[in-house]
Write a protein that holds these residues in place. Structure first.
Motif, PDB file in Angstrom:
ATOM      1  N   HIS A 151       1.020  -1.222  -0.181  1.00 32.97           N
ATOM      2  CA  HIS A 151      -0.121  -0.022   0.094  1.00 32.97           C
ATOM      3  C   HIS A 151       0.915   1.172   0.025  1.00 32.97           C
ATOM      4  CE1 HIS A 151       0.936  -0.485   4.131  1.00 32.97           C
ATOM      5  NE2 HIS A 151       0.589   0.754   4.442  1.00 32.97           N
ATOM      6  N   VAL A 152       0.401   2.397  -0.217  1.00 38.59           N
ATOM      7  CA  VAL A 152       0.794   3.680  -0.051  1.00 38.59           C
ATOM      8  C   VAL A 152      -0.124   4.509   0.811  1.00 38.59           C
ATOM      9  CG1 VAL A 152       1.601   5.740  -1.488  1.00 38.59           C
ATOM     10  CG2 VAL A 152       1.892   3.647  -2.344  1.00 38.59           C
ATOM     11  N   ASP A 153       0.588   5.151   1.882  1.00 40.74           N
ATOM     12  CA  ASP A 153      -0.242   6.058   2.607  1.00 40.74           C
ATOM     13  C   ASP A 153      -0.666   7.533   2.087  1.00 40.74           C
ATOM     14  OD1 ASP A 153       0.119   3.971   4.606  1.00 40.74           O
ATOM     15  OD2 ASP A 153       1.960   4.711   5.390  1.00 40.74           O
ATOM     16  N   THR A 154      -1.610   7.908   2.932  1.00 36.29           N
ATOM     17  CA  THR A 154      -2.067   9.533   2.382  1.00 36.29           C
ATOM     18  C   THR A 154      -1.193  10.237   3.093  1.00 36.29           C
ATOM     19  OG1 THR A 154      -3.596   9.253   4.444  1.00 36.29           O
ATOM     20  CG2 THR A 154      -4.565   8.736   2.234  1.00 36.29           C
ATOM     21  N   ASP A 155      -1.414  11.757   2.909  1.00 32.90           N
ATOM     22  CA  ASP A 155      -0.509  12.631   3.268  1.00 32.90           C
ATOM     23  C   ASP A 155      -0.451  12.505   4.738  1.00 32.90           C
ATOM     24  OD1 ASP A 155       0.201  13.297   0.829  1.00 32.90           O
ATOM     25  OD2 ASP A 155      -0.572  15.272   0.716  1.00 32.90           O
ATOM     26  N   ILE A 156      -1.270  12.170   5.605  1.00 31.27           N
ATOM     27  CA  ILE A 156      -0.786  12.369   7.001  1.00 31.27           C
ATOM     28  C   ILE A 156       0.093  11.413   7.572  1.00 31.27           C
ATOM     29  CG2 ILE A 156      -2.680  10.445   7.581  1.00 31.27           C
ATOM     30  CD1 ILE A 156      -3.506  12.217   9.982  1.00 31.27           C
ATOM     31  N   PHE A 157       0.420  10.316   6.745  1.00 33.35           N
ATOM     32  CA  PHE A 157       1.548   9.604   7.014  1.00 33.35           C
ATOM     33  C   PHE A 157       2.517   9.276   5.838  1.00 33.35           C
ATOM     34  CE2 PHE A 157       0.230   8.018  11.021  1.00 33.35           C
ATOM     35  CZ  PHE A 157       1.248   7.046  11.461  1.00 33.35           C
ATOM     36  N   SER A 158       2.418  10.458   5.161  1.00 29.80           N
ATOM     37  CA  SER A 158       3.450  10.635   3.731  1.00 29.80           C
ATOM     38  C   SER A 158       4.856  10.247   4.197  1.00 29.80           C
ATOM     39  CB  SER A 158       3.137  11.902   2.878  1.00 29.80           C
ATOM     40  OG  SER A 158       3.332  12.806   3.739  1.00 29.80           O
ATOM     41  N   LEU A 159       5.279  10.657   5.314  1.00 28.25           N
ATOM     42  CA  LEU A 159       6.755  10.555   5.915  1.00 28.25           C
ATOM     43  C   LEU A 159       6.293   9.451   7.157  1.00 28.25           C
ATOM     44  CD1 LEU A 159       9.744  12.479   6.154  1.00 28.25           C
ATOM     45  CD2 LEU A 159       9.098  11.086   8.023  1.00 28.25           C
ATOM     46  N   ASN A 160       6.783   8.326   7.251  1.00 25.52           N
ATOM     47  CA  ASN A 160       6.966   7.182   8.449  1.00 25.52           C
ATOM     48  C   ASN A 160       8.341   7.090   8.925  1.00 25.52           C
ATOM     49  OD1 ASN A 160       6.110   5.281  10.026  1.00 25.52           O
ATOM     50  ND2 ASN A 160       5.009   4.231   8.351  1.00 25.52           N
ATOM     51  N   VAL A 161       8.065   7.226  10.410  1.00 27.60           N
ATOM     52  CA  VAL A 161       8.977   7.059  11.044  1.00 27.60           C
ATOM     53  C   VAL A 161       8.924   5.783  11.831  1.00 27.60           C
ATOM     54  CG1 VAL A 161      10.579   7.779  13.149  1.00 27.60           C
ATOM     55  CG2 VAL A 161       9.842   9.309  11.415  1.00 27.60           C
ATOM     56  N   LEU A 162       9.465   4.651  11.469  1.00 25.53           N
ATOM     57  CA  LEU A 162       9.131   3.461  12.182  1.00 25.53           C
ATOM     58  C   LEU A 162      10.049   3.028  12.797  1.00 25.53           C
ATOM     59  CD1 LEU A 162       7.300   0.424  10.033  1.00 25.53           C
ATOM     60  CD2 LEU A 162       9.438   0.019  11.324  1.00 25.53           C
ATOM     61  N   LEU A 163       9.811   2.472  14.211  1.00 22.74           N
ATOM     62  CA  LEU A 163      10.797   2.137  15.048  1.00 22.74           C
ATOM     63  C   LEU A 163      10.318   0.547  15.547  1.00 22.74           C
ATOM     64  CD1 LEU A 163      13.163   2.227  17.269  1.00 22.74           C
ATOM     65  CD2 LEU A 163      11.457   3.361  18.756  1.00 22.74           C
ATOM     66  N   MET A 164      11.350  -0.641  15.318  1.00 21.23           N
ATOM     67  CA  MET A 164      11.147  -1.760  15.721  1.00 21.23           C
ATOM     68  C   MET A 164      11.378  -2.018  17.385  1.00 21.23           C
ATOM     69  SD  MET A 164      10.165  -4.908  15.365  1.00 21.23           S
ATOM     70  CE  MET A 164      10.430  -5.326  13.579  1.00 21.23           C
ATOM     71  N   LEU A 165      10.005  -2.215  18.062  1.00 21.95           N
ATOM     72  CA  LEU A 165      10.269  -2.547  19.480  1.00 21.95           C
ATOM     73  C   LEU A 165      10.601  -3.781  19.955  1.00 21.95           C
ATOM     74  CD1 LEU A 165       7.277  -0.253  20.631  1.00 21.95           C
ATOM     75  CD2 LEU A 165       9.748   0.640  20.476  1.00 21.95           C
ATOM     76  N   ASP A 166       9.879  -4.673  19.343  1.00 25.88           N
ATOM     77  CA  ASP A 166      10.156  -6.225  19.905  1.00 25.88           C
ATOM     78  C   ASP A 166       9.739  -6.787  18.700  1.00 25.88           C
ATOM     79  OD1 ASP A 166      10.490  -8.244  21.574  1.00 25.88           O
ATOM     80  OD2 ASP A 166       8.343  -8.691  21.337  1.00 25.88           O
ATOM     81  N   HIS A 167      10.711  -8.270  18.333  1.00 28.27           N
ATOM     82  CA  HIS A 167      10.631  -9.121  17.386  1.00 28.27           C
ATOM     83  C   HIS A 167      10.815 -10.633  17.966  1.00 28.27           C
ATOM     84  CE1 HIS A 167      10.552 -10.396  12.836  1.00 28.27           C
ATOM     85  NE2 HIS A 167       9.837 -11.024  13.522  1.00 28.27           N
ATOM     86  N   ILE A 221       5.708  -2.702  16.631  1.00 22.97           N
ATOM     87  CA  ILE A 221       6.260  -1.671  15.973  1.00 22.97           C
ATOM     88  C   ILE A 221       5.660  -0.030  16.489  1.00 22.97           C
ATOM     89  CG2 ILE A 221       6.464  -0.471  13.647  1.00 22.97           C
ATOM     90  CD1 ILE A 221       6.559  -3.271  12.550  1.00 22.97           C
ATOM     91  N   LEU A 222       6.331   0.592  16.580  1.00 25.32           N
ATOM     92  CA  LEU A 222       5.956   2.000  16.939  1.00 25.32           C
ATOM     93  C   LEU A 222       6.092   2.808  15.401  1.00 25.32           C
ATOM     94  CD1 LEU A 222       4.966   4.532  18.632  1.00 25.32           C
ATOM     95  CD2 LEU A 222       7.331   4.931  19.126  1.00 25.32           C
TER      96      LEU A 222
END
Length: 238
Positions: A151-167, A221-222
């Motif tokens: 998918h591609v996000d709308t502009d509210i999430f057009s830039l995503n900062v994604l942090l792996m918290l646990d896997h 994920i955050l």
């Protein structure tokens, strides 16, 4: 119609629309990009939709594709990471089903980070003119088969900062669930993150997904949303 002109014509159309209409057009393009990313028989259409999204990209970056950053920034201290992880564990029980994962929110540490001066300053050197939305979401993948389709996000999430918290995943699993980048030529890049690792990418331009988890696998994920400076946030939904 000559499809080589399609991106230019849509870009011209975009300029004539109201902000709300532009948001709807972007949503349709995002849905198209997501569907085309997983269809091997639509290479020409996939390339043209990608070019359209490139033309409409609201950020001035060298390349809107792939990751803009991957690593562990200085502001993400061991103490902050531990607090984010603890908040995620505390919130997990009240996370609600949302599409192909569970959604949680209410972490004071994550909310503070989402609009912090440290994060904004860090991003300004990577993607200029991005402003925080204040949206800090915890995503939980814990049921076998859960993931996110391309998918591609709308502009509210057009830039995503994604942090792996646990896997967590079973010992010996060769390909655990991963963030995936889908490119116009049909190739897919797996981004296997470890806890504490952070990535920045243009989620409104770059088609992306998460491969499904297997039994015994859990991912937390955050995600922190950023949008173009001056964008009317009320016209967008995630």
């Amino acid at each position: 119609m000559d499809t080589t002109q399609l991106a230019d014509r849509i870009s011209t159309l975009h300029e004539s629309l109201t902000p709300a209409e532009q948001a709807n057009l972007k949503l349709l393009l995002g849905l198209s990009a997501g569907q085309l990313a997983s269809d091997s028989d639509t290479g020409r259409a996939r390339a043209e939709v990608t070019r359209t999204l490139d033309l409409l990209c609201p950020y001035e970056v060298a390349d809107p594709h792939g990751l803009q950053y991957r690593g562990r920034p200085d502001f993400l201290t061991d103490e902050l990471l531990a607090q984010l992880q603890q908040d995620a564990r505390d919130i997990a029980e009240r996370a609600v089903p949302f599409d192909e994962h569970y959604l949680g929110y209410g972490s004071e540490a994550a909310d503070a980070l989402s609009t912090s001066e440290e994060l904004s300053t860090f991003l300004a050197d990577i993607v200029p003119s991005a402003v925080p939305t204040g949206v800090a979401s915890l995503l939980y993948y814990r049921d076998e088969g859960q993931g996110i389709r391309p998918h591609v996000d709308t502009d509210i999430f057009s830039l995503n900062v994604l942090l792996m918290l646990d896997h967590e995943y079973p010992s010996g699993l060769e390909q655990p669930s991963a963030l995936q980048m889908h490119y116009a030529d049909g190739t897919v890049e797996r981004v296997q993150l470890v806890p504490g690792e952070l990535v920045v990418f243009l989620a409104g331009t770059q088609a992306h997904s998460r491969s499904p988890i297997v039994q015994g696998e859990h991912v937390t994920i955050l995600t922190l949303g950023f949008m173009p400076e001056g964008a009317p946030i009320e016209n967008y939904t995630r």
